[in-house]
Design a protein around this motif. Structure first.
Motif, mmCIF file in Angstrom:
data_model
loop_
_atom_site.group_PDB
_atom_site.id
_atom_site.type_symbol
_atom_site.label_atom_id
_atom_site.label_comp_id
_atom_site.label_asym_id
_atom_site.label_seq_id
_atom_site.Cartn_x
_atom_site.Cartn_y
_atom_site.Cartn_z
ATOM 1 N N ARG A 33 41.202 35.829 79.339
ATOM 2 C CA ARG A 33 42.244 35.606 78.348
ATOM 3 C C ARG A 33 42.410 34.134 77.979
ATOM 4 O O ARG A 33 43.235 33.801 77.136
ATOM 5 N N ARG A 34 41.654 33.254 78.575
ATOM 6 C CA ARG A 34 41.914 31.820 78.465
ATOM 7 C C ARG A 34 41.905 31.327 77.029
ATOM 8 O O ARG A 34 42.723 30.498 76.632
ATOM 9 N N MET A 35 40.996 31.847 76.209
ATOM 10 C CA MET A 35 40.842 31.322 74.857
ATOM 11 C C MET A 35 41.484 32.214 73.796
ATOM 12 O O MET A 35 41.275 32.023 72.607
ATOM 13 N N VAL A 36 42.272 33.194 74.239
ATOM 14 C CA VAL A 36 42.878 34.132 73.289
ATOM 15 C C VAL A 36 44.304 33.715 72.978
ATOM 16 O O VAL A 36 45.083 33.412 73.869
ATOM 17 N N ARG A 37 44.655 33.684 71.715
ATOM 18 C CA ARG A 37 46.009 33.378 71.284
ATOM 19 C C ARG A 37 46.650 34.584 70.627
ATOM 20 O O ARG A 37 45.959 35.430 70.068
ATOM 21 N N MET A 46 44.012 36.142 68.217
ATOM 22 C CA MET A 46 43.212 35.166 67.490
ATOM 23 C C MET A 46 42.167 34.577 68.434
ATOM 24 O O MET A 46 42.492 34.066 69.500
ATOM 25 N N ILE A 47 40.910 34.692 68.036
ATOM 26 C CA ILE A 47 39.786 34.221 68.824
ATOM 27 C C ILE A 47 39.246 32.939 68.201
ATOM 28 O O ILE A 47 38.945 32.913 67.008
ATOM 29 N N PRO A 48 39.133 31.848 68.973
ATOM 30 C CA PRO A 48 38.667 30.595 68.392
ATOM 31 C C PRO A 48 37.177 30.617 68.042
ATOM 32 O O PRO A 48 36.370 31.186 68.766
ATOM 33 N N LYS A 49 36.846 30.007 66.913
ATOM 34 C CA LYS A 49 35.456 29.827 66.479
ATOM 35 C C LYS A 49 35.260 28.341 66.219
ATOM 36 O O LYS A 49 36.038 27.728 65.500
ATOM 37 N N ILE A 50 34.234 27.785 66.808
ATOM 38 C CA ILE A 50 33.998 26.358 66.644
ATOM 39 C C ILE A 50 32.581 26.131 66.130
ATOM 40 O O ILE A 50 31.639 26.826 66.506
ATOM 41 N N ALA A 68 31.492 16.722 60.900
ATOM 42 C CA ALA A 68 32.807 17.324 61.094
ATOM 43 C C ALA A 68 32.765 18.407 62.167
ATOM 44 O O ALA A 68 31.721 19.007 62.433
ATOM 45 N N ILE A 69 33.899 18.606 62.780
ATOM 46 C CA ILE A 69 34.115 19.726 63.698
ATOM 47 C C ILE A 69 35.000 20.734 62.974
ATOM 48 O O ILE A 69 36.056 20.375 62.454
ATOM 49 N N THR A 70 34.558 21.966 62.942
ATOM 50 C CA THR A 70 35.373 23.029 62.345
ATOM 51 C C THR A 70 35.858 23.950 63.453
ATOM 52 O O THR A 70 35.050 24.520 64.201
ATOM 53 N N TYR A 71 37.164 24.044 63.571
ATOM 54 C CA TYR A 71 37.763 24.877 64.614
ATOM 55 C C TYR A 71 38.691 25.871 63.931
ATOM 56 O O TYR A 71 39.735 25.507 63.407
ATOM 57 N N GLU A 72 38.251 27.120 63.911
ATOM 58 C CA GLU A 72 39.006 28.159 63.214
ATOM 59 C C GLU A 72 39.331 29.295 64.181
ATOM 60 O O GLU A 72 38.828 29.324 65.306
ATOM 61 N N PHE A 73 40.165 30.206 63.712
ATOM 62 C CA PHE A 73 40.495 31.377 64.515
ATOM 63 C C PHE A 73 40.144 32.649 63.759
ATOM 64 O O PHE A 73 40.421 32.777 62.569
ATOM 65 N N GLU A 74 39.495 33.543 64.465
ATOM 66 C CA GLU A 74 39.134 34.844 63.929
ATOM 67 C C GLU A 74 40.166 35.858 64.422
ATOM 68 O O GLU A 74 40.415 35.964 65.630
ATOM 69 N N THR A 75 40.777 36.579 63.513
ATOM 70 C CA THR A 75 41.849 37.516 63.885
ATOM 71 C C THR A 75 41.273 38.907 64.139
ATOM 72 O O THR A 75 40.521 39.434 63.335
ATOM 73 N N LYS A 76 41.647 39.474 65.275
ATOM 74 C CA LYS A 76 41.241 40.823 65.633
ATOM 75 C C LYS A 76 42.488 41.648 65.958
ATOM 76 O O LYS A 76 43.494 41.116 66.418
ATOM 77 N N THR A 77 42.395 42.950 65.726
ATOM 78 C CA THR A 77 43.526 43.843 65.933
ATOM 79 C C THR A 77 43.271 44.757 67.127
ATOM 80 O O THR A 77 42.164 45.297 67.280
ATOM 81 N N GLU A 277 36.155 44.727 70.793
ATOM 82 C CA GLU A 277 35.699 44.194 69.510
ATOM 83 C C GLU A 277 34.503 43.287 69.748
ATOM 84 O O GLU A 277 34.155 42.966 70.888
ATOM 85 N N LEU A 278 33.879 42.856 68.653
ATOM 86 C CA LEU A 278 32.768 41.911 68.709
ATOM 87 C C LEU A 278 33.109 40.675 67.898
ATOM 88 O O LEU A 278 33.828 40.760 66.893
ATOM 89 N N LEU A 279 32.581 39.546 68.320
ATOM 90 C CA LEU A 279 32.719 38.312 67.555
ATOM 91 C C LEU A 279 31.737 38.350 66.388
ATOM 92 O O LEU A 279 30.545 38.617 66.573
ATOM 93 N N ASP A 280 32.232 38.077 65.210
ATOM 94 C CA ASP A 280 31.419 38.233 64.004
ATOM 95 C C ASP A 280 30.200 37.314 63.964
ATOM 96 O O ASP A 280 29.199 37.644 63.326
ATOM 97 N N ASN A 281 30.290 36.164 64.620
ATOM 98 C CA ASN A 281 29.159 35.239 64.583
ATOM 99 C C ASN A 281 28.208 35.413 65.776
ATOM 100 O O ASN A 281 27.322 34.588 65.987
ATOM 101 N N LYS A 282 28.396 36.494 66.564
ATOM 102 C CA LYS A 282 27.516 36.720 67.714
ATOM 103 C C LYS A 282 26.898 38.117 67.698
ATOM 104 O O LYS A 282 26.553 38.662 68.737
#
Length: 294
Positions: A33-37, A46-50, A68-77, A277-282
């Motif tokens: 759960r460490r990286m889940v918001r 919300m799952i972080p994507k970097i 640049a560093i892009t740090y976004e969150f992917e929302t899952k239900t 669920e699955l991470l969209d970029n993996k």
């Protein structure tokens, strides 16, 4: 009491007549759960994507190029919310002489209902996720060399896609695993080194291993069943970090007759609320081999 299945007995032993079932086989994919918001609502996480830009030339008069560093969150239900309550009339419990029946019933519920359904749901969600490659292969009459060749093609594709090798899991039916084991024993000079490309090999009973399931509502039927049009899964290769799998809430409690207003019964309730669920970029980290459709 209607629905109660506790049998009356003059005496009993410590040997329990249990249903043959394996415990959960998909637990190795559980996420931390460490990286889940929390999301914008209680139903979302919300799952972080970097991501970072690549390198540029370093020049002595200008120095570094700017990236640049892009740090976004992917929302899952959350997509799994299941539960049950079980009653046992106080006289049934007393006359059967099994006052601790809910200890055994709780273990039976976990092993024969919760674990199989959670496994089937996990594998069906992964196989049915948009973007996951599902290869069709009829291994009903195939030999081990065919299976090994398919596994080599999968691992090679993952290697070329730069999927992390150290946390890949191979989920396979006991039947195909037996075919591979017998082949290796009978042909010690033939290579089966592709099996060393997995961090762990997990056997999954076929009844829990199909591309789609139906979760019964409990109105007329309980548990789960194979969905119409579902196909048997031969094997599944999963890189663990590609999967989001954890339980946000698990509740289990036994109530005494004194706590129930309308019934002179014991009651056990259980609820499990979570997500697979699955991470969209993996998505390159998941490959599925399934039997042809009917």
């Amino acid at each position: 009491m209607a629905g109660n299945s506790i049998a009356f007995a003059r005496n009993y032993t410590s040997v329990i007549d249990e249903v043959y079932q394996r415990a959960s086989v998909s637990g190795c994919l559980n996420s931390g759960r460490r990286m889940v918001r929390a999301g914008r609502s209680a139903k979302e996480i919300m799952i972080p994507k970097i991501s970072v830009t690549g390198l540029g030339d370093y020049t002595r008069n200008v120095g570094y190029k700017t990236g640049a560093i892009t740090y976004e969150f992917e929302t899952k239900t959350f997509n799994y919310d299941r539960g049950i309550r079980l009653f046992a009339d106080v006289m049934d419990v007393e006359e059967a002489g099994v006052a601790d029946c809910f200890v055994e019933a709780g273990a039976e519920l976990q092993r024969t209902q919760v674990a199989p359904e959670a496994d089937a749901f996990t594998f069906a969600q992964i196989a049915g996720h948009a973007g996951v490659t599902v290869d069709e292969a009829d291994f009903s009459a195939a030999d081990a060399a065919d299976v090994l060749a398919e596994l080599r093609a999968v691992t090679s594709a993952m290697d070329e896609a730069q999927v992390t090798a150290g946390s890949r899991y191979l989920f396979v039916t006991p039947t195909l695993k037996g075919v591979l084991d017998d082949y290796s024993l009978a042909n010690p000079a033939r290579s089966n080194r592709v099996l060393e490309r997995f961090a762990r090999i997990v056997e999954v009973p076929q009844v829990r291993f199909c591309t789609a399931i139906e979760l019964k509502s409990g109105d007329a039927e309980f548990g789960y069943a194979r969905a119409a049009g579902a196909r048997d899964i031969n094997f599944m290769v999963v890189e663990k970090s590609a999967v989001i799998k954890f339980d946000k809430h698990v509740a289990s409690r036994v109530f005494s007759p004194d706590e129930l207003e309308s019934l002179d019964s014991y009651m056990m309730k259980y609820r499990k609320y979570g997500i697979v669920e699955l991470l969209d970029n993996k998505l390159d980290g998941v490959r599925v081999s399934a039997a042809p459709g009917a």
